[in-house]
Motif scaffolding. Structure first.
Motif, PDB file in Angstrom:
ATOM      1  N   HIS A 124      -7.756  -2.721   5.833  1.00  0.00           N
ATOM      2  CA  HIS A 124      -7.606  -1.379   5.245  1.00  0.00           C
ATOM      3  C   HIS A 124      -8.986  -0.934   4.763  1.00  0.00           C
ATOM      4  N   ARG A 128      -3.760   7.204   1.468  1.00  0.00           N
ATOM      5  CA  ARG A 128      -4.662   6.198   2.043  1.00  0.00           C
ATOM      6  C   ARG A 128      -5.763   5.779   1.078  1.00  0.00           C
ATOM      7  N   ASN A 142       0.785  -1.241   0.000  1.00  0.00           N
ATOM      8  CA  ASN A 142       0.000   0.000   0.000  1.00  0.00           C
ATOM      9  C   ASN A 142       0.813   1.285   0.000  1.00  0.00           C
ATOM     10  N   PRO A 146       6.174  -1.415   4.154  1.00  0.00           N
ATOM     11  CA  PRO A 146       6.407  -2.011   2.833  1.00  0.00           C
ATOM     12  C   PRO A 146       7.896  -2.163   2.502  1.00  0.00           C
TER      13      PRO A 146
HETATM   14 FE1  SF4 Z   1       0.764  -1.051   4.755  1.00  0.00          FE
HETATM   15 FE2  SF4 Z   1      -0.553  -0.504   7.054  1.00  0.00          FE
HETATM   16 FE3  SF4 Z   1       1.842   0.627   6.588  1.00  0.00          FE
HETATM   17 FE4  SF4 Z   1      -0.283   1.427   5.160  1.00  0.00          FE
HETATM   18  S1  SF4 Z   1      -0.009   1.652   7.420  1.00  0.00           S
HETATM   19  S2  SF4 Z   1       1.771   0.907   4.333  1.00  0.00           S
HETATM   20  S3  SF4 Z   1      -1.439  -0.499   4.963  1.00  0.00           S
HETATM   21  S4  SF4 Z   1       1.436  -1.577   6.840  1.00  0.00           S
END
Ligand code: SF4
Ligand code: 5AD
Length: 489
Positions: free
Chosen positions: A288, A327, A209, A217
């Motif tokens: 998510h 997001r 994401n 990531p």
């Molecule tokens: Fe992935 Fe959650 Fe980090 Fe967004 S907050 S990049 S969905 S791990």
């Protein structure tokens, strides 16, 4: 599982002499080979030191890390270590987190402490693994300032732990093995579970994401799902061992299965998991909002086993900030989703994560977040001060928010969260609900601690023999985030 161990004598090619002690190439047989080899090292060292070798796994961070630590513990146990909670152990491994800088600082603090213990006990060995180790700057710092560390590995090669442990015994120098990424998933390695009656289960690894503030990531790599048949087999095995509650784990479970050879949705996986006898409760983490499907809401609404709890990170209530965070939903879309879930599953508990102090965030943005908290009425919210993570897009954004301003917004948000959470929890007062008894209360041994389907904790008098059972509890007294109760007749 010992039968997977291929033995120490393997043939290379017809006509060639057998080669002694050659590890198999294929997994997990290779790791079972190294577990056996570790056993010899552990045995020799414990003879030399005159006591059984102890090991301690210290975990920082999320449920994923907690599950990884159970895998590390499983291998340590098979290799002949006695597991302990004490960092005085002969071997200590820190499973680290790097999602926010304070997690990193805690690890350095522990390393200072363990160094002083190592001076007194030179046989002590220390290992580091987990997300923080995927950052090159961390490795450099450890190589220069913490040279007593014996072994370092990352998130992608944790399945190789037995092999690395052997390398540690066979080398005097620091052993470092960090992979940039992997698509490998190794099944059927030993696991030592913290609780006999409940278990986490990885359904996927990594995240695609790239929320602009988040380092996950980069340190956990690209999203990859386990095959449903492997997950369901693991659940059946756990059920046969007496597990009644499972928690399906992934950074973004709602995108589960998309990249599999035979794609399957998360909702479909849940439907199959529900069929397994013996499993009474199913939880999952994390969802998510952009990927949460109507199909999932329907499966949850019609299920007796899927718990009445959804953790749905909001991160911000300001559409402008959400966009900068990458997001991919707006304030209105989040509100509409929460409303849809609440109307379809009225007894659901909604919890969330919120970040305050993202670059460019103003007081007006924080007010938008507070507005969402009031409207959604979260049962609980984990609030975080934004932490600048090197390598993420947000780290180089202009308008980094001064710490004092972020703290002021954080304090305002927190008092609103506490108020709404208390009101939400209070609505359960007087009800009788099923609780899974998890442990004896650590402050008052006459009390048991149980967890309701909606994830709220209740303390009540009872016998430790009930641990692992689901019992009905009357919720008498609301103490903010938890209840004090008594077992229903
Ligand atoms: Fe992935 Fe959650 Fe980090 Fe967004 S907050 S990049 S969905 S791990
Ligand atoms: N700063 C503060 N909080 C963060 N999180 C992730 N990255 C950061 C960061 N850089 C929070 C998010 C996420 C939770 C696990 O940690 O709210 O949902």
């Amino acid at each position: 599982m010992e039968d997977r161990f291929d033995g120490k004598v393997t043939r290379t090619a017809p006509g060639e002499a057998p080669m002694q002690d050659r590890p198999p190439q294929e997994e997990p047989a290779r790791q079972y080979y190294f577990i056996e080899k570790c056993r010899q090292h552990v045995l020799e060292e414990s003879r030399r030191l005159g006591h059984p070798l102890t090991a301690s796994v210290v975990t920082f961070g999320c449920q994923m890390n907690a599950r990884d630590s159970e895998k590390l513990s499983g291998i340590l146990e098979r290799a002949g270590y006695a597991l302990t909670d004490s960092e005085e152990a002969d071997f200590v491994i820190y499973n680290t987190c790097t999602v926010r800088d304070n997690a990193n600082q805690r690890v350095y603090g522990r390393l200072g402490f363990v160094h002083s213990m190592k001076k007194k006990n030179p046989h002590k060995r220390v290992a580091l693994c987990g997300c923080m180790m995927q950052e090159p700057s961390v490795i450099e710092k450890i190589k220069t300032s913490y040279r007593f560390v014996n072994l370092i590995f990352g998130t992608h090669n944790i399945f190789k732990f037995a092999e690395l442990l052997c390398a540690m015994y066979e080398n005097d120098r620091m052993v470092i093995d960090i992979w940039k990424d992997t698509d490998q998933i190794v099944e059927e390695l030993p696991v030592s579970r913290k609780y006999p009656f409940k278990s986490g289960i990885n359904i996927m690894f990594g995240c695609d994401n790239f929320c602009s503030y988040c380092i996950v990531p980069y340190v956990r790599g690209r999203e990859r799902s386990r095959r449903p048949e492997d997950i369901l087999r693991e659940i059946r095995t756990l059920a046969a061992q007496g597990v009644v509650e499972i928690m399906l784990l992934g950074q973004n479970v709602n995108s589960y299965g998309r990249h599999l050879e035979r794609p399957i949705s998360f909702a479909q996986l849940l439907r199959e998991a529900e069929q397994i006898d013996g499993i009474e409760r199913i939880r999952f983490m994390t969802s998510h909002p952009k990927d949460l499907s109507d199909e999932l809401i329907e499966v949850m609404a019609s299920s007796d086993k899927i718990c009445r709890h959804l953790h749905l990170p909001l991160q911000s209530g300001s559409t402008r900030i959400l966009q900068a965070m990458n997001r991919r939903y707006t304030k209105e879309q989040y509100l509409a989703l929460a409303e849809k879930i609440r109307s379809r599953i009225p007894d659901i508990s909604l919890t969330t994560d919120i970040i305050v102090g993202f670059p460019g965030e103003t007081e007006a943005d924080v007010e938008e977040t507070i507005d969402v908290v009031r409207k959604v009425r979260f049962d609980n919210a984990f609030t975080f001060l934004y932490s600048r993570r090197t390598g993420t897009p947000a780290a180089t954004m202009e308008d980094q928010v001064p710490r004092e301003d972020a703290q002021a917004g954080f304090d305002r948000l927190l008092s609103c969260v506490q108020e709404t959470a208390r009101e939400q929890v209070a609505r359960l007062s007087g009800q009788t609900q099923a609780a899974l008894v998890e442990e004896v209360n650590d402050r008052d041994p006459s009390l048991l601690t149980g967890r309701l389907s909606n994830n709220i904790i209740v303390h009540f008098p009872g016998s430790p023999s009930l641990i692992g059972r689901i019992v009905n509890v009357e919720l008498l007294e609301n103490r903010g985030f938890y209840f004090v109760g008594r077992m229903a007749p």
